[in-house]
Scaffold this active site. Sequence first.
Site: not given
Ligand code: CA
Length: 332
Positions: A27, A69
């Site tokens: 992630h 992000h």
């Molecule tokens: Ca993402």
Amino acid sequence: MTDLRRLALVAMLISPPAAAAPLVIAHRGASGYLPEHTLPAKAMAHAQGADFVEQDVVLSRDDVPVVLHDIHLDAISDVADLHPGRARGDGRYYVVDFTLEELRGLRLCERRDPKTGRQVFPGRFPADTGTFRIATLEEELDLLEGLARSTGRRVGVYPEIKQPSWHRREGHDIAPIVVDVLRRRGLDSKEAACFIQCFEADELVRLRADLAWRGRLVLLLGGSPQDVDDPLLAAGELAELARVVDGIGPPLGRVIGADGRPTPLVTAAHAAGLVVHPYTFRVDQLPPFATSADDALRRLFLDAGVDGLFSDFPDVCVRWLERQGNPGCRPD
Ligand code: CA
């Protein structure tokens, strides 16, 4: 029943198809150890044995896809120091207001709360340290291609198209730009080690229908922890979704309920032919249903039977799966 069909049925009963090993999806890279979405964090995720590495993608002012992000820059860079006066009325600095050349001049750092200036995860890489830079999507894919050649191990890519509606309102169309990059790398097929993810179902429909994307798609789901009231469990919902996408990415709380038991979501998704890749497993921010990292992973992988897991700590997931006698899935 013909003999042939009977034989096929018997063969299926004797040897049911083996369930694929769950995927470890890094992630934002190995973001538990290095600032998110930096190339060092991606290299570390590769070295730790992740099966897939995630890229969140937003556009620069000159329409270059970069791996970040947020649509904002202030929580993860020194933009406010370098470009005072470039914030919008809300006080935020937007990626789409800066050219690639300007973005390249920023120093990336561990995530801080823009209001307090404090690190979001205090035990992680120190936010005042490092010379990390923003990478374009192309640069990150080059890094992963290079590592595939030098190590002999290819990791898959998992790009997220961030806020396509918002980008459109700003005069930028992100999906065709990302698709073009991925197509040129031969990733536009279900066999390719690639999933495109997005929170906006309409954009995934557009990818399939208008942009003719043939590769795998995952619909990300928001929402607070839910149990039997999950609207996706209404009759026909998941089957309808499965006509467009290959999987769903729910928050952990939609997969394991507050009582620590699996919700019906994974079973229902599997029945509709969808894979389930929940987000996000963090050693330093365990979900409320777990008493330890091992406990969380046991509930997710064994009890709920998820097909993959987004994690800031890919090494912890890889090691746990190895301890179960599961060598993990190699995307190629
Ligand atoms: Ca993402």
